[in-house]
Structure formats: structure tokens, C-alpha cells
Design a protein around this motif. Structure first.
Motif, PDB file in Angstrom:
ATOM      1  N   ARG A  45       0.840  -1.199   0.000  1.00  0.00           N
ATOM      2  CA  ARG A  45       0.000   0.000   0.000  1.00  0.00           C
ATOM      3  C   ARG A  45       0.875   1.250   0.000  1.00  0.00           C
ATOM      4  N   ARG A  46       1.922   1.253   0.780  1.00  0.00           N
ATOM      5  CA  ARG A  46       2.824   2.411   0.820  1.00  0.00           C
ATOM      6  C   ARG A  46       3.426   2.663  -0.566  1.00  0.00           C
ATOM      7  N   ASP A  47       3.855   1.583  -1.233  1.00  0.00           N
ATOM      8  CA  ASP A  47       4.448   1.716  -2.565  1.00  0.00           C
ATOM      9  C   ASP A  47       3.426   2.256  -3.569  1.00  0.00           C
ATOM     10  N   ALA A  48       2.226   1.692  -3.562  1.00  0.00           N
ATOM     11  CA  ALA A  48       1.188   2.149  -4.490  1.00  0.00           C
ATOM     12  C   ALA A  48       0.820   3.606  -4.206  1.00  0.00           C
ATOM     13  N   PHE A  49       0.776   3.991  -2.932  1.00  0.00           N
ATOM     14  CA  PHE A  49       0.442   5.372  -2.587  1.00  0.00           C
ATOM     15  C   PHE A  49       1.531   6.320  -3.065  1.00  0.00           C
ATOM     16  N   ARG A  50       2.814   5.926  -2.935  1.00  0.00           N
ATOM     17  CA  ARG A  50       3.914   6.770  -3.439  1.00  0.00           C
ATOM     18  C   ARG A  50       3.758   7.000  -4.933  1.00  0.00           C
ATOM     19  N   ALA A  97      -2.016  16.411   0.780  1.00  0.00           N
ATOM     20  CA  ALA A  97      -0.969  16.784   1.736  1.00  0.00           C
ATOM     21  C   ALA A  97      -1.254  16.179   3.106  1.00  0.00           C
ATOM     22  N   ALA A  98      -2.509  16.186   3.529  1.00  0.00           N
ATOM     23  CA  ALA A  98      -2.870  15.585   4.820  1.00  0.00           C
ATOM     24  C   ALA A  98      -2.613  14.083   4.789  1.00  0.00           C
ATOM     25  N   LEU A  99      -2.967  13.433   3.700  1.00  0.00           N
ATOM     26  CA  LEU A  99      -2.733  11.995   3.554  1.00  0.00           C
ATOM     27  C   LEU A  99      -1.242  11.670   3.573  1.00  0.00           C
ATOM     28  N   ASP A 100      -0.458  12.517   2.905  1.00  0.00           N
ATOM     29  CA  ASP A 100       0.972  12.268   2.774  1.00  0.00           C
ATOM     30  C   ASP A 100       1.676  12.304   4.125  1.00  0.00           C
ATOM     31  N   GLU A 101       1.080  12.967   5.105  1.00  0.00           N
ATOM     32  CA  GLU A 101       1.671  13.034   6.441  1.00  0.00           C
ATOM     33  C   GLU A 101       1.264  11.850   7.309  1.00  0.00           C
ATOM     34  N   MET A 102       0.357  11.024   6.826  1.00  0.00           N
ATOM     35  CA  MET A 102      -0.136   9.879   7.592  1.00  0.00           C
ATOM     36  C   MET A 102       0.577   8.604   7.174  1.00  0.00           C
ATOM     37  N   ASP A 103       0.603   7.643   8.084  1.00  0.00           N
ATOM     38  CA  ASP A 103       1.040   6.295   7.735  1.00  0.00           C
ATOM     39  C   ASP A 103      -0.133   5.632   7.019  1.00  0.00           C
ATOM     40  N   THR A 104       0.154   4.856   5.991  1.00  0.00           N
ATOM     41  CA  THR A 104      -0.926   4.219   5.231  1.00  0.00           C
ATOM     42  C   THR A 104      -1.668   3.172   6.056  1.00  0.00           C
ATOM     43  N   ASP A 105      -1.120   2.781   7.209  1.00  0.00           N
ATOM     44  CA  ASP A 105      -1.806   1.837   8.107  1.00  0.00           C
ATOM     45  C   ASP A 105      -2.700   2.542   9.123  1.00  0.00           C
ATOM     46  N   ASP A 106      -2.630   3.866   9.170  1.00  0.00           N
ATOM     47  CA  ASP A 106      -3.452   4.648  10.100  1.00  0.00           C
ATOM     48  C   ASP A 106      -4.930   4.398   9.783  1.00  0.00           C
ATOM     49  N   PRO A 107      -5.775   4.192  10.820  1.00  0.00           N
ATOM     50  CA  PRO A 107      -7.203   3.954  10.565  1.00  0.00           C
ATOM     51  C   PRO A 107      -7.900   5.110   9.826  1.00  0.00           C
ATOM     52  N   GLU A 108      -7.348   6.309   9.909  1.00  0.00           N
ATOM     53  CA  GLU A 108      -7.930   7.466   9.215  1.00  0.00           C
ATOM     54  C   GLU A 108      -7.486   7.551   7.750  1.00  0.00           C
ATOM     55  N   PHE A 109      -6.492   6.736   7.374  1.00  0.00           N
ATOM     56  CA  PHE A 109      -5.954   6.838   6.018  1.00  0.00           C
ATOM     57  C   PHE A 109      -7.001   6.518   4.953  1.00  0.00           C
ATOM     58  N   MET A 110      -7.680   5.369   5.074  1.00  0.00           N
ATOM     59  CA  MET A 110      -8.621   4.957   4.022  1.00  0.00           C
ATOM     60  C   MET A 110      -9.797   5.930   3.859  1.00  0.00           C
ATOM     61  N   GLY A 165      17.820   9.936  -2.718  1.00  0.00           N
ATOM     62  CA  GLY A 165      18.892   9.451  -1.865  1.00  0.00           C
ATOM     63  C   GLY A 165      18.424   8.933  -0.527  1.00  0.00           C
ATOM     64  N   VAL A 166      17.137   8.911  -0.271  1.00  0.00           N
ATOM     65  CA  VAL A 166      16.623   8.372   0.988  1.00  0.00           C
ATOM     66  C   VAL A 166      16.236   6.929   0.724  1.00  0.00           C
ATOM     67  N   GLU A 167      16.983   6.019   1.310  1.00  0.00           N
ATOM     68  CA  GLU A 167      16.752   4.610   1.004  1.00  0.00           C
ATOM     69  C   GLU A 167      16.012   3.840   2.089  1.00  0.00           C
ATOM     70  N   SER A 168      16.110   4.238   3.336  1.00  0.00           N
ATOM     71  CA  SER A 168      15.528   3.418   4.401  1.00  0.00           C
ATOM     72  C   SER A 168      14.008   3.493   4.377  1.00  0.00           C
ATOM     73  N   GLY A 169      13.369   2.376   4.769  1.00  0.00           N
ATOM     74  CA  GLY A 169      11.912   2.327   4.800  1.00  0.00           C
ATOM     75  C   GLY A 169      11.316   3.361   5.737  1.00  0.00           C
ATOM     76  N   ALA A 170      11.944   3.564   6.890  1.00  0.00           N
ATOM     77  CA  ALA A 170      11.419   4.534   7.854  1.00  0.00           C
ATOM     78  C   ALA A 170      11.445   5.941   7.276  1.00  0.00           C
ATOM     79  N   LYS A 171      12.563   6.279   6.624  1.00  0.00           N
ATOM     80  CA  LYS A 171      12.658   7.610   6.031  1.00  0.00           C
ATOM     81  C   LYS A 171      11.730   7.735   4.822  1.00  0.00           C
ATOM     82  N   ASN A 172      11.494   6.628   4.107  1.00  0.00           N
ATOM     83  CA  ASN A 172      10.600   6.665   2.959  1.00  0.00           C
ATOM     84  C   ASN A 172       9.209   7.141   3.345  1.00  0.00           C
ATOM     85  N   MET A 173       8.750   6.764   4.526  1.00  0.00           N
ATOM     86  CA  MET A 173       7.415   7.168   4.958  1.00  0.00           C
ATOM     87  C   MET A 173       7.338   8.663   5.186  1.00  0.00           C
TER      88      MET A 173
END
Length: 195
Positions: A45-50, A97-110, A165-173
Motif C-alpha cells: 500500500r505504501r508503494d502504491a500510494f507513493r 498533503a494531509a494523507l501524505d503526512e499519515m502512515d498508510t496503516d493509520d485507521p484514518e488513512f482509508m 537518496g533516501v533509502e531506508s523504509g522509515a525515512k521513505n514514509m
């Protein structure tokens, strides 16, 4: 990770030589990416959202820089049509922009994603009805082709993420903000148009 179903903007190298055809195809790609984000979970989901964020950024920026300026002067009432589309785009950008600040697993995301989808689809229908048909009637094939080439060149140059240049999963979010991606895409569009 599953294979990518919908290409990122410009990845498929389609032979769109008409700006209206190109943008209509992108509307279809955007609908498909919304489907992918809704159906996926976790990292998929994170990849598709990106990919959705990037395609929306490229698409809207190209419209602002290529299509809207032509529409403003290209047909009677164009100025009003563009102002209405820009108001719709602003609303969608705020939701994005509001969505982009959320984790895609957040219950408010969908629920927010579904709101964005509604805004984007209404905007796309209005563009197709009030802007695209007039553009096609108001210019020749050479101009439609030139606008398509500018958009495709910008797609190819547009950043795939806001901060390379940001490779880590945590930074990707935390790659956001959407505005940075749109600004860099705007630079790419202007460069492609020789501005």
C-alpha cells in the motif's frame, strides 16, 4: 512485493501525440492506482500510494503549466473554466498533503483516501467536459502534439520522490511534503518547455 500494475508517470513510453489523449490516459492510470492503494496493505500500500502521489503531482503540475495557460487564452470562457479547475485542484492538494503526512496503516488513512478519490474523480470529469473538449476544438494537431511532448518530457524528468537518496523504509514514509514534489515537478515542466 507484488509487481507494479500501473506505471509511474512516463514509464510506459506510450505514443500519445495529443495532449488530450495523454491526459485522459493519465486519468485512467490515476483511477487504477487508487484501486491498487485501496486493495493493498502494508508495504504494498505504501508503494502504491507513493506512485499515486507522484502521478498526481506530475499530472496536476503539467496541467497548471501547459494546459491551463492554453485554455485561459485558447477559447471563450477559458479563464473561468481554469479558475474552477484550480479551485478543485487546491481542495485535492490539501487532502493529498494531509494523507501524505499519515502512515498508510493509520485507521484514518482509508476514509481520507476515499475523500481524495472523490475529489480527484470529480475534478477529472470536469476537466474532460469543460476543458479538454474545448482544447481539442480550439487548436490543431501540431499544437496538441507540442503540448503532449512538453508533458512527456516533464514526466521523464520529474523526481520519483521528493528527496532523492533516501533509502531506508522509515525515512521513505516521511518523504513528503507533496508541495516539494510538485515544486520540483514544476521546475521539470518549465525546463521541458524551455522556460
Amino acid at each position: 512485493m507484488s509487481e507494479l500494475h500501473t506505471p509511474q508517470a512516463g514509464d510506459d513510453h506510450a505514443e500519445d501525440d495529443d495532449v488530450v489523449s495523454l491526459l485522459m490516459r493519465q486519468h485512467g492510470d490515476i483511477r487504477n492506482l487508487f484501486d491498487e492503494v485501496e486493495a493493498a496493505q502494508g508495504e504494498e500500500r505504501r508503494d502504491a500510494f507513493r506512485r499515486l502521489v507522484r502521478l498526481l503531482a506530475v499530472h496536476e503540475t503539467a496541467e497548471e503549466e501547459v494546459v491551463h495557460p492554453f485554455a485561459r487564452r485558447g477559447f471563450p470562457g477559458g479563464e473561468q473554466v481554469v479558475e474552477e479547475r484550480l479551485a478543485e485542484e487546491r481542495a485535492a492538494k490539501e487532502t493529498l498533503a494531509a494523507l501524505d503526512e499519515m502512515d498508510t496503516d493509520d485507521p484514518e488513512f482509508m476514509p481520507r483516501l476515499l475523500q481524495l478519490r472523490k475529489e480527484v474523480q470529480e475534478h477529472a470529469r470536469a476537466e474532460e467536459r469543460y476543458e479538454f473538449t474545448h482544447i481539442r476544438r480550439s487548436t490543431d494537431a501540431a499544437n496538441l502534439s507540442a503540448m503532449a511532448k512538453a508533458i512527456k518530457a516533464a514526466e521523464a524528468m520529474a523526481p520519483t520522490r521528493p528527496h532523492p537518496g533516501v533509502e531506508s523504509g522509515a525515512k521513505n514514509m516521511a518523504l513528503g511534503p507533496v508541495a516539494a514534489l510538485m515544486d520540483r515537478t514544476k521546475d521539470a515542466v518549465r525546463k521541458a518547455m524551455g522556460k
